[in-house]
Design an enzyme around this catalytic site. Sequence first.
Site, PDB file in Angstrom:
ATOM      1  N   GLU A   1      -3.312  -9.787   4.274  1.00 42.87           N
ATOM      2  CA  GLU A   1      -4.116  -9.319   5.589  1.00 42.87           C
ATOM      3  C   GLU A   1      -5.206 -10.500   5.385  1.00 42.87           C
ATOM      4  O   GLU A   1      -5.330 -10.133   6.951  1.00 42.87           O
ATOM      5  CB  GLU A   1      -4.531  -8.352   5.571  1.00 42.87           C
ATOM      6  CG  GLU A   1      -3.528  -6.833   5.915  1.00 42.87           C
ATOM      7  CD  GLU A   1      -3.133  -6.218   3.882  1.00 42.87           C
ATOM      8  OE1 GLU A   1      -3.159  -7.136   2.883  1.00 42.87           O
ATOM      9  OE2 GLU A   1      -2.666  -5.014   4.487  1.00 42.87           O
TER      10      GLU A   1
ATOM     11  N   GLU B   1       0.677  -1.040  -0.049  1.00 40.97           N
ATOM     12  CA  GLU B   1       0.007  -0.403  -0.194  1.00 40.97           C
ATOM     13  C   GLU B   1       1.108   1.338   0.172  1.00 40.97           C
ATOM     14  O   GLU B   1       0.676   2.593  -0.300  1.00 40.97           O
ATOM     15  CB  GLU B   1      -1.314   0.053   1.231  1.00 40.97           C
ATOM     16  CG  GLU B   1      -1.791  -1.411   1.023  1.00 40.97           C
ATOM     17  CD  GLU B   1      -2.685  -1.533   2.348  1.00 40.97           C
ATOM     18  OE1 GLU B   1      -1.949  -1.405   3.686  1.00 40.97           O
ATOM     19  OE2 GLU B   1      -4.076  -1.736   2.182  1.00 40.97           O
TER      20      GLU B   1
HETATM   21  C1  HXC Z   1       6.148  -7.328  12.290  1.00 39.18           C
HETATM   22  C2  HXC Z   1       7.461  -8.654  10.728  1.00 39.18           C
HETATM   23  C3  HXC Z   1       6.916  -8.668  10.137  1.00 39.18           C
HETATM   24  C4  HXC Z   1       5.394  -7.445  10.635  1.00 39.18           C
HETATM   25  C5  HXC Z   1       8.390  -9.431   9.234  1.00 39.18           C
HETATM   26  N1  HXC Z   1       8.641  -8.931  10.393  1.00 39.18           N
HETATM   27  N2  HXC Z   1       7.398  -8.827   8.500  1.00 39.18           N
HETATM   28  N3  HXC Z   1       7.180  -8.515  12.127  1.00 39.18           N
HETATM   29  N4  HXC Z   1       5.351  -7.153  11.119  1.00 39.18           N
HETATM   30  N5  HXC Z   1       5.371  -7.871   9.282  1.00 39.18           N
HETATM   31  C6  HXC Z   1       9.568  -9.918  11.098  1.00 39.18           C
HETATM   32  C7  HXC Z   1       9.901 -11.611  12.003  1.00 39.18           C
HETATM   33  O1  HXC Z   1       8.338 -11.514  12.835  1.00 39.18           O
HETATM   34  C8  HXC Z   1      10.815 -11.199  11.944  1.00 39.18           C
HETATM   35  O2  HXC Z   1      11.461 -11.168  13.279  1.00 39.18           O
HETATM   36  C9  HXC Z   1      11.571 -10.689  11.075  1.00 39.18           C
HETATM   37  O3  HXC Z   1      11.060  -9.953  10.357  1.00 39.18           O
HETATM   38  C10 HXC Z   1      12.449 -11.481   9.862  1.00 39.18           C
HETATM   39  O4  HXC Z   1      11.270 -12.098   8.763  1.00 39.18           O
HETATM   40  P1  HXC Z   1      11.096 -13.652   9.027  1.00 39.18           P
HETATM   41  O5  HXC Z   1       9.627 -14.176   8.968  1.00 39.18           O
HETATM   42  O6  HXC Z   1      11.666 -14.233   9.631  1.00 39.18           O
HETATM   43  O7  HXC Z   1      11.497 -13.978   7.316  1.00 39.18           O
HETATM   44  P2  HXC Z   1      11.250 -15.032   6.419  1.00 39.18           P
HETATM   45  O8  HXC Z   1      11.467 -15.739   6.577  1.00 39.18           O
HETATM   46  O9  HXC Z   1      11.849 -14.181   5.293  1.00 39.18           O
HETATM   47  O10 HXC Z   1       9.287 -14.302   5.657  1.00 39.18           O
HETATM   48  C11 HXC Z   1       9.489 -12.906   5.281  1.00 39.18           C
HETATM   49  C12 HXC Z   1       7.715 -12.410   5.110  1.00 39.18           C
HETATM   50  C13 HXC Z   1       7.359 -13.377   6.320  1.00 39.18           C
HETATM   51  C14 HXC Z   1       7.311 -13.357   4.130  1.00 39.18           C
HETATM   52  C15 HXC Z   1       7.689 -10.950   4.854  1.00 39.18           C
HETATM   53  O11 HXC Z   1       7.803 -12.234   7.314  1.00 39.18           O
HETATM   54  C16 HXC Z   1       5.982 -12.231   6.501  1.00 39.18           C
HETATM   55  O12 HXC Z   1       4.972 -13.119   6.338  1.00 39.18           O
HETATM   56  N6  HXC Z   1       5.102 -11.841   6.853  1.00 39.18           N
HETATM   57  C17 HXC Z   1       4.598 -10.767   7.176  1.00 39.18           C
HETATM   58  C18 HXC Z   1       3.477 -10.471   5.790  1.00 39.18           C
HETATM   59  C19 HXC Z   1       1.927  -9.457   6.063  1.00 39.18           C
HETATM   60  O13 HXC Z   1       1.057 -10.386   6.430  1.00 39.18           O
HETATM   61  N7  HXC Z   1       1.839  -8.458   6.118  1.00 39.18           N
HETATM   62  C20 HXC Z   1       0.477  -7.930   6.183  1.00 39.18           C
HETATM   63  C21 HXC Z   1       0.865  -7.104   7.640  1.00 39.18           C
HETATM   64  S1  HXC Z   1      -0.996  -6.441   8.481  1.00 39.18           S
HETATM   65  P3  HXC Z   1      12.051 -12.715  14.545  1.00 39.18           P
HETATM   66  O14 HXC Z   1      11.780 -11.064  15.286  1.00 39.18           O
HETATM   67  O15 HXC Z   1      11.400 -13.228  14.944  1.00 39.18           O
HETATM   68  O16 HXC Z   1      13.580 -11.890  13.617  1.00 39.18           O
HETATM   69  C22 HXC Z   1      -1.071  -5.042   7.129  1.00 39.18           C
HETATM   70  C23 HXC Z   1      -2.510  -4.225   7.411  1.00 39.18           C
HETATM   71  C24 HXC Z   1      -1.344  -2.322   6.859  1.00 39.18           C
HETATM   72  O17 HXC Z   1       0.101  -4.455   6.559  1.00 39.18           O
HETATM   73  C25 HXC Z   1      -2.014  -1.425   8.001  1.00 39.18           C
HETATM   74  C26 HXC Z   1      -1.121  -0.580   7.774  1.00 39.18           C
HETATM   75  C27 HXC Z   1      -0.359   0.449   7.730  1.00 39.18           C
END
Ligand code: HXC
Length: 257
Positions: free
Chosen positions: A131, A111
Amino acid sequence: MDYVLIERDEEIAVIRLNRPEAKNALNLQVIAELGEAADIVARDPQVKGVIVTGGEGDFAAGGDIKEMATKYAPDMLTAYGADLSGFEKLERIPKPVIAAVSGYALGGGCELALVCDMIVASDTAVFGLPEITLGIIPGAGGTQRLPRLVGPNRAKEMIFTGSFYKAEEALAMGLVNKVVPVEKLMDEAKALLRKCTRHGAVALACAKASVNEGMNTDLYTGLAYERKCFSLLFSTEDQKEGMTAFVEKRKPQFKGR
Ligand code: HXC
């Protein structure tokens, strides 16, 4: 600012997300700092164009899930609702803004790219609105800006499935302007931006406002807005210079006034 850096390369300002340990996840502080950065580059007359990037790592893996996990609706309506204006500030910078995306651009990260005027992606870029897999929906424009850009069917596929899309798939659906090798990402983004910033700054600001206003209204309101901008530009020195240079068969020297 802790998580957002502003770098300068001549007339270009680069707003760089710098929270690599969390894949540039957008917590409240990051979003507020993005808003501050938008204000700074918008006001600086030396800045003619802007790049938003996470560098060669990840663009942003979305809103900070750890910060949001325990929140309830009132929290989201107040603190988060107010803070998302940081995105709108970026969208309203009256200068061309390009998102240079490598790695993950997910959820709020995708976004964030969508508030920019153009998206240049590296071949490592991955886009998605996951999401739905968290029991929520996009909350920073994904259900609004994405369908306006790629059409409702493709947007619904992304939003309903929560799937990830590689750069070439994003290019095919019209989400990104260009895909380039990761090591050339910043150079290509800057080259595209400079093709814009060599033109008059007032005309660019009017062109951006006209497209953006028009996307949010009906055709005839948009056309009226465009006509006002078009006419107003005839009171600028740049219009006189641009047309005189054409007649005199030389390159124009725009001054942005
Ligand atoms: C908080 C996050 C994060 C997130 C990654 N991390 N994405 N922390 N919020 N959105 C953190 C992980 O917890 C981890 O911390 C570190 O970053 C590395 O991530 P990994 O998961 O270990 O890496 P990897 O296995 O390579 O996977 C990467 C990834 C995955 C595919 C991007 O992290 C993932 O699916 N992230 C979430 C993506 C998501 O669902 N986004 C939408 C969020 S809701 P630690 O401490 O464990 O090392 C949203 C709503 C919008 O965006 C709201 C308005 C702004």
